[in-house]
Design a protein around this motif. Structure first.
Motif, mmCIF file in Angstrom:
data_model
loop_
_atom_site.group_PDB
_atom_site.id
_atom_site.type_symbol
_atom_site.label_atom_id
_atom_site.label_comp_id
_atom_site.label_asym_id
_atom_site.label_seq_id
_atom_site.Cartn_x
_atom_site.Cartn_y
_atom_site.Cartn_z
ATOM 1 N N TRP A 24 0.831 -1.203 0.000
ATOM 2 C CA TRP A 24 0.000 0.000 0.000
ATOM 3 C C TRP A 24 0.867 1.255 0.000
ATOM 4 O O TRP A 24 0.637 2.185 -0.771
ATOM 5 N N VAL A 25 1.886 1.280 0.851
ATOM 6 C CA VAL A 25 2.761 2.447 0.941
ATOM 7 C C VAL A 25 3.529 2.644 -0.365
ATOM 8 O O VAL A 25 3.634 3.769 -0.871
ATOM 9 N N ILE A 26 4.043 1.557 -0.936
ATOM 10 C CA ILE A 26 4.767 1.660 -2.215
ATOM 11 C C ILE A 26 3.843 2.185 -3.304
ATOM 12 O O ILE A 26 4.214 3.063 -4.084
ATOM 13 N N LEU A 27 2.629 1.648 -3.381
ATOM 14 C CA LEU A 27 1.663 2.097 -4.388
ATOM 15 C C LEU A 27 1.371 3.587 -4.230
ATOM 16 O O LEU A 27 1.383 4.352 -5.202
ATOM 17 N N GLN A 28 1.135 4.016 -3.008
ATOM 18 C CA GLN A 28 0.779 5.414 -2.787
ATOM 19 C C GLN A 28 1.974 6.350 -3.011
ATOM 20 O O GLN A 28 1.811 7.446 -3.548
#
Length: 170
Positions: free
Chosen positions: A129-133
């Protein structure tokens, strides 16, 4: 030859509209390629927002009201702005529309997720999630930079703007 008319007055040739010849350069082709490549992300995502937004709705913050309606409206904004850029018409309006969209989505969706205010959706690991965002945040900042530059970018001779404003009196 090969086509016979049975009745009626003789055909008249359609009046030809004289046109100023258009000469293009490799720079003009590059300008067209820039517009098409830059706009492709907006046109593609606009279509996704309209026709299959399952993933997009899953990534929306829970506070977004009427997610399908928001997705449809976003898709129309992306398609219209991206189409204006691809066609090379009303580039300043396209820059404002797309730039505003990018600022809003970045500030309301991606930034809160990067700083941990918005938790990942169910079934998504936190690191993914953090990488995507983070990637979406950086991508949007890069696209916003192009929108700023687009404000001063004149459409080249391979654009709808050039075709509409071409001198047809010659």
């Amino acid at each position: 030859p090969g086509c016979y008319r049975l009745a009626g007055p003789p055909r008249r040739a359609a009046p030809s509209i004289p046109r100023t010849p258009v000469t293009t350069t490799p720079r003009d082709a590059g300008e067209l390629a820039f517009r098409i490549l830059f706009s492709s992300i907006f046109i593609g995502l606009g279509g996704e927002h309209i026709f299959d937004d399952t993933l997009i709705q899953n990534l929306m913050p829970p506070w977004v009201p009427a997610p399908r309606l928001v997705s449809l409206a976003s898709g129309l904004v992306l398609l219209s702005g991206g189409s204006m850029v691809a066609l090379g018409v009303r580039l300043r309006l396209a820059a404002v529309v797309l730039g505003t969209f990018l600022v809003l989505v970045t500030a309301l969706v991606h930034l809160p997720a990067v700083v941990g205010i918005q938790p990942p959706p169910d079934g998504t690991t936190e690191w993914a999630w953090v990488i995507l965002q983070r990637s979406n945040l950086v991508k949007n900042l890069c696209l916003l930079g192009v929108c700023v530059q687009l404000w001063w970018h004149p459409p080249g001779p391979l654009s709808l703007h050039a075709w509409l404003t071409r001198d047809r009196s010659a």
